[in-house]
Design a protein around this motif. Structure first.
Motif, short mmCIF file in Angstrom:
data_model
loop_
_atom_site.label_atom_id
_atom_site.label_comp_id
_atom_site.label_asym_id
_atom_site.label_seq_id
_atom_site.Cartn_x
_atom_site.Cartn_y
_atom_site.Cartn_z
N TRP A 25 0.85 -1.19 0.00
CA TRP A 25 0.00 0.00 0.00
C TRP A 25 0.88 1.24 0.00
O TRP A 25 1.90 1.29 0.68
N HIS A 26 0.49 2.26 -0.76
CA HIS A 26 1.23 3.51 -0.79
C HIS A 26 0.60 4.58 0.10
O HIS A 26 1.21 5.62 0.35
N ALA A 27 -0.64 4.35 0.53
CA ALA A 27 -1.33 5.32 1.38
C ALA A 27 -2.33 4.57 2.25
O ALA A 27 -2.78 3.47 1.90
N GLU A 28 -2.70 5.18 3.39
CA GLU A 28 -3.58 4.51 4.34
C GLU A 28 -4.97 4.26 3.78
O GLU A 28 -5.66 3.32 4.18
N TRP A 29 -5.41 5.09 2.82
CA TRP A 29 -6.77 4.94 2.29
C TRP A 29 -6.88 3.78 1.31
O TRP A 29 -7.99 3.28 1.05
N GLU A 30 -5.77 3.31 0.77
CA GLU A 30 -5.83 2.30 -0.29
C GLU A 30 -6.45 0.97 0.18
O GLU A 30 -7.33 0.44 -0.52
N PRO A 31 -6.03 0.39 1.31
CA PRO A 31 -6.68 -0.87 1.71
C PRO A 31 -8.16 -0.69 2.02
O PRO A 31 -8.96 -1.60 1.78
N ARG A 32 -8.56 0.47 2.51
CA ARG A 32 -9.98 0.72 2.78
C ARG A 32 -10.77 0.79 1.47
O ARG A 32 -11.86 0.22 1.37
N ALA A 33 -10.18 1.45 0.48
CA ALA A 33 -10.85 1.54 -0.82
C ALA A 33 -10.98 0.16 -1.46
O ALA A 33 -12.03 -0.19 -2.02
N PHE A 34 -9.93 -0.65 -1.36
CA PHE A 34 -9.95 -1.98 -1.94
C PHE A 34 -10.98 -2.85 -1.22
O PHE A 34 -11.70 -3.64 -1.85
N LEU A 58 -14.46 4.58 -17.69
CA LEU A 58 -14.04 5.86 -17.12
C LEU A 58 -13.47 6.75 -18.22
O LEU A 58 -12.83 6.25 -19.15
N PRO A 59 -13.67 8.07 -18.15
CA PRO A 59 -13.06 8.96 -19.15
C PRO A 59 -11.56 8.76 -19.22
O PRO A 59 -10.90 8.49 -18.20
N ALA A 60 -11.01 8.88 -20.41
CA ALA A 60 -9.60 8.54 -20.64
C ALA A 60 -8.65 9.29 -19.70
O ALA A 60 -7.78 8.68 -19.07
N LEU A 61 -8.79 10.60 -19.59
CA LEU A 61 -7.86 11.36 -18.76
C LEU A 61 -8.02 10.99 -17.28
O LEU A 61 -7.02 10.94 -16.55
N GLN A 62 -9.23 10.72 -16.85
CA GLN A 62 -9.45 10.29 -15.47
C GLN A 62 -8.76 8.95 -15.23
O GLN A 62 -8.11 8.75 -14.20
N TYR A 63 -8.90 8.03 -16.18
CA TYR A 63 -8.30 6.70 -16.05
C TYR A 63 -6.78 6.80 -16.03
O TYR A 63 -6.12 6.20 -15.16
N SER A 67 -4.24 6.51 -9.91
CA SER A 67 -3.47 5.36 -9.46
C SER A 67 -4.35 4.12 -9.54
O SER A 67 -5.55 4.21 -9.82
N TYR A 68 -3.77 2.97 -9.27
CA TYR A 68 -4.53 1.72 -9.38
C TYR A 68 -5.77 1.74 -8.50
O TYR A 68 -6.88 1.42 -8.95
N TYR A 69 -5.62 2.12 -7.23
CA TYR A 69 -6.76 2.08 -6.33
C TYR A 69 -7.70 3.26 -6.54
O TYR A 69 -8.89 3.16 -6.26
N GLU A 70 -7.20 4.38 -7.02
CA GLU A 70 -8.09 5.47 -7.41
C GLU A 70 -9.00 5.03 -8.56
O GLU A 70 -10.20 5.34 -8.57
#
Length: 218
Positions: A25-34, A58-63, A67-70
């Protein structure tokens, strides 16, 4: 579909640079999002192919900027709004404004390890005759569907060889849109790098492909 996710063979995005000693994980929110993505998948509100289709829509620029979890979080929000499980206003304000909608099931915390360990097998029985055999040369169809597909753009209209037969499996192109599992024969097809990209090397690429993607070469 021909979406921003299908980047194989694209140029202009720069080299892939693996991160040395990359953490889980790169940030604390990532495991929660997953965990939210997995928990909502277990409710039966959609299937894995529908979830994949949400990500590729998802729109191309957004995609590309995510990041992966975003990316997975953004696709989950898209599905929640589409299914009426939340409203766009609730997502924007971060709080519930309308009564919650029922879901098919809710997995208890104690059941999660067993559910994850069991995986999600996609092999299904079918009476369809097997169309191809190991060693046969096949050509991938040159298709450009508006819906979900697992046939990459870079591998369309290309010659390859069947190297493995996996039986009949859920057909993603149908399953993603609620049209049924429609089990189809699944093969591993080996392509030369020269066939795919014109590279004069001995490299090969193997792709698992369903029978509707394949045809006998003319």
């Amino acid at each position: 579909m021909n979406g921003p996710h299908d980047m194989g063979g694209f140029t202009g995005f720069g080299p892939v640079r693996p991160e040395a000693g990359e953490p889980v994980w790169h940030a604390e929110w990532e495991p929660r999002a997953f965990a939210l993505v997995l928990a909502m998948g277990m409710t039966g509100s959609w299937n894995i192919d529908g979830a994949r289709h949400a990500r590729e829509r998802l729109p191309a620029l957004q995609y590309w900027r995510a990041s992966y979890y975003e990316m997975r979080h953004d696709a989950l929000v898209l599905q929640l709004i589409e299914r009426g499980l939340i409203t766009a206003m609730e997502e924007e304000q971060g709080r519930m404004a309308v009564p919650p909608q029922p879901v098919k099931r809710v997995a208890a915390a104690s059941a999660i390890p067993g559910i994850l360990a069991a995986g999600g097998p996609a092999n299904r029985p079918s009476n369809r005759p097997q169309g191809f055999a190991i060693g046969e040369t096949v050509r991938t169809r040159n298709i450009n569907p508006e819906g979900h597909t697992r046939l990459p753009r870079y591998a369309r209209g290309k010659l390859g060889e069947i190297v493995s037969v996996h039986g009949t499996h859920v057909f993603p192109d149908s399953n993603a849109h609620g049209l049924g599992e429609d089990p189809q024969w699944l093969y591993t097809v080996r392509f030369s790098a020269q066939e795919l990209w014109g590279k004069d090397t001995k490299d090969t690429v193997c792709i698992d492909l369903w029978e509707p993607y394949l045809e006998a070469p003319a």
